[in-house]
Design an enzyme around this catalytic site. Structure first.
Site, PDB file in Angstrom:
ATOM      1  CG  PHE A  38      -5.962   0.034  -6.604  1.00  0.00           C
ATOM      2  CD1 PHE A  38      -5.685   0.253  -8.143  1.00  0.00           C
ATOM      3  CD2 PHE A  38      -5.344   0.534  -5.870  1.00  0.00           C
ATOM      4  CE1 PHE A  38      -5.052   1.480  -8.286  1.00  0.00           C
ATOM      5  CE2 PHE A  38      -4.732   2.028  -5.882  1.00  0.00           C
ATOM      6  CZ  PHE A  38      -4.443   2.205  -7.472  1.00  0.00           C
TER       7      PHE A  38
ATOM      8  CG  ASP B 149      -2.500  -2.692   0.156  1.00  0.00           C
ATOM      9  OD1 ASP B 149      -2.740  -1.697   0.947  1.00  0.00           O
ATOM     10  OD2 ASP B 149      -2.464  -2.662  -1.045  1.00  0.00           O
TER      11      ASP B 149
ATOM     12  CE  LYS C 194      -5.005   5.684  -1.386  1.00  0.00           C
ATOM     13  NZ  LYS C 194      -5.276   4.303  -1.856  1.00  0.00           N
TER      14      LYS C 194
HETATM   15  C1  LIG Z   1      -4.147   3.866  -2.878  1.00  0.00           C
HETATM   16  C2  LIG Z   1      -3.769   2.381  -2.613  1.00  0.00           C
HETATM   17  C3  LIG Z   1      -2.601   2.074  -2.939  1.00  0.00           C
HETATM   18  C4  LIG Z   1      -1.496   2.890  -3.527  1.00  0.00           C
HETATM   19  O1  LIG Z   1      -1.049   3.871  -2.825  1.00  0.00           O
HETATM   20  P1  LIG Z   1      -0.570   5.062  -3.638  1.00  0.00           P
HETATM   21  O2  LIG Z   1      -0.094   6.376  -2.628  1.00  0.00           O
HETATM   22  O3  LIG Z   1      -1.656   5.824  -4.651  1.00  0.00           O
HETATM   23  O4  LIG Z   1       0.689   4.656  -4.260  1.00  0.00           O
HETATM   24  C5  LIG Z   1      -2.262   0.675  -2.549  1.00  0.00           C
HETATM   25  N1  LIG Z   1      -3.327  -0.234  -1.939  1.00  0.00           N
HETATM   26  C6  LIG Z   1      -4.362   0.105  -1.836  1.00  0.00           C
HETATM   27  C7  LIG Z   1      -5.415  -0.906  -1.065  1.00  0.00           C
HETATM   28  C8  LIG Z   1      -4.733   1.542  -2.056  1.00  0.00           C
HETATM   29  O5  LIG Z   1      -5.976   1.685  -1.638  1.00  0.00           O
END
Ligand SMILES: *Cc1c(COP(=O)(O)O)cnc(C)c1O
Length: 408
Positions: free
Chosen positions: A149, A234, A263
């Site tokens: 994700f 990520d 986040k």
């Molecule tokens: C939440 C998330 C994203 C995307 O972040 P948004 O602020 O919702 O665009 C990307 N990578 C990971 C691992 C995430 O948990």
């Protein structure tokens, strides 16, 4: 008429009805209407208190409405919010310096959302491949993992394995190859002369807190270095102390070439993301090659700097580790021997319970009625990720309720 007819005019019902009447239907929230937050707690419009075990997908590591971050937000909002990057502002430098020093990276590029950080990382890797690795034009490939994700843009969902996220949204961006998560041999096998990068979550959060086999990150680092492939971590969800270290990559003493954060970079008060990289990699961006109207604005930078300070001052990495160990031990002990429980797993305060049945959605609603807000994934798994400021008593109280509900 349903049995709740007497409640038809409750504030909860009215809020839900209005959101459902005017909103798009891309979410199916549980029927709780929240109006206030403080630390690990959320309060609904009827005054009921909940312990927040989702923390906005780990955006609220510092706890809801952290006073220091709120103060920074208010002070900066009264002073200067947005100038665009056509000019310098006095808050950006200190924020980027803090972020680089905390993560051991050289340079940082500010964006707003996690998905934008991922998109930026992809652009960075492709440009690096053409300029530095001399990959032929338009041939760069990026390796990703199954069940990843990384966000919701068209390019990113194009390499998702989740049908719900992709169906009806094609055609998708080419240039991505998928390997099974945690499989170092598959990674090495997928690399070609045109491979620019390997994009990976150190733990797959949205997939249900899936940990790769021990040693995978270290092996991936070694393979990427040997083949001149960028390792892009990520850590939008795993980063910023959630798993018991500032970055999850630290668990295997791995330094990525490119690091994506989002986040918790604002503690929930503002959308802020960062792409951090080694100096030689980031150097491929030249003026005009990338940007964002809101990226790096003084309000975001002031909030981000305060949010990073809180992580350090309150030793939230250490706290995530000790509270996470306590939480996981209590869940494992309480749920031991229950036939419906498949596994309790996690790192720090990123924890999931996987069940042998598909009742997760129903159990999440029961948990909410008992004052615990959590989120189900894939019908079988529930994630528990409270704010890292949680204390012993709160961990014990939450674990007891969760054991009671899941062990029913
Ligand atoms: C939440 C998330 C994203 C995307 O972040 P948004 O602020 O919702 O665009 C990307 N990578 C990971 C691992 C995430 O948990």
């Amino acid at each position: 008429m349903n049995p709740a007819a007497t409640n038809q005019d409750s504030q909860t019902q009215r809020c839900i009805a209005e959101a459902e009447r005017y909103g798009a239907t891309n979410y199916a929230p549980i029927p709780v209407v929240l109006e206030r937050g403080e630390g690990v707690y959320l309060y609904d419009v009827e005054g009921k208190r909940y312990m927040d075990m989702l923390s906005a997908y780990s955006a609220v590591n510092q706890g809801h409405q952290h006073p220091k971050i709120v103060a920074a937000l208010i002070a900066q909002a009264k002073t200067l919010a947005l100038t665009s990057r056509a000019f310098h502002n006095d808050k950006l430098g200190p924020f980027l310096k803090k972020a680089c020093e905390l993560t051991g990276m050289d340079r940082a590029l500010p964006m707003n959302t996690g998905a934008e950080a991922v998109e930026t990382g992809i652009k960075l890797a492709r440009r690096w491949a053409y300029q530095i690795k001399e990959v032929p034009a338009d041939k760069a490939e990026i390796i990703v993992c199954e069940h990843n994700f990384h966000g919701r843009t068209t390019t990113i969902v194009g390499f998702s394995s989740d049908e719900g996220s992709t169906e009806g949204f094609g055609p998708f961006t080419p240039g991505f190859r998928k390997i099974p998560y945690g499989d170092a041999a598959a990674l090495e096998g997928a690399i070609t002369d045109n491979t620019a990068a390997f994009l990976v979550e150190p733990i797959q959060g949205e997939a249900g807190v899936v940990l790769p086999p021990p040693g995978f990150l270290k092996a991936a680092r070694e393979i990427c270095s040997r083949h001149k492939v960028l390792l892009i971590a990520d850590e939008v969800q795993t980063g910023l102390c959630r798993t018991g270290t500032v970055l999850r990559c630290e668990a295997e003493e791995v330094t990525p070439d490119v690091l994506l954060l989002g986040k918790a970079l604002s503690g929930g008060l503002y959308p802020i993301s960062l792409v951090l990289a080694k100096a030689d990699v980031m150097a491929v961006f030249s003026p005009g090659s990338h940007g964002s109207t809101y990226g790096g604005n003084p309000l975001a930078a002031a909030v981000g700097a305060a949010a990073l300070d809180v992580l350090v001052e309150e030793k939230l990495a250490e706290r995530a580790r000790t509270m996470g160990e306590r939480f996981m031990a209590a869940l494992r002990k309480g749920l031991a021997g229950k036939p419906q429980i498949k596994e309790v797993r996690g790192a720090g305060l990123l924890i999931a319970v996987e069940m042998n049945h598909k009742e997760a959605k129903r159990l999440v609603k029961t948990l909410a009625s008992r004052g615990i807000l959590a989120k189900d994934t894939h019908h079988t798994t529930i994630r528990f990720a409270p704010a890292l400021v949680i204390n012993e008593e709160q961990v014990d109280e939450a674990a007891a309720i969760i054991v009671d509900v899941l062990g029913e």
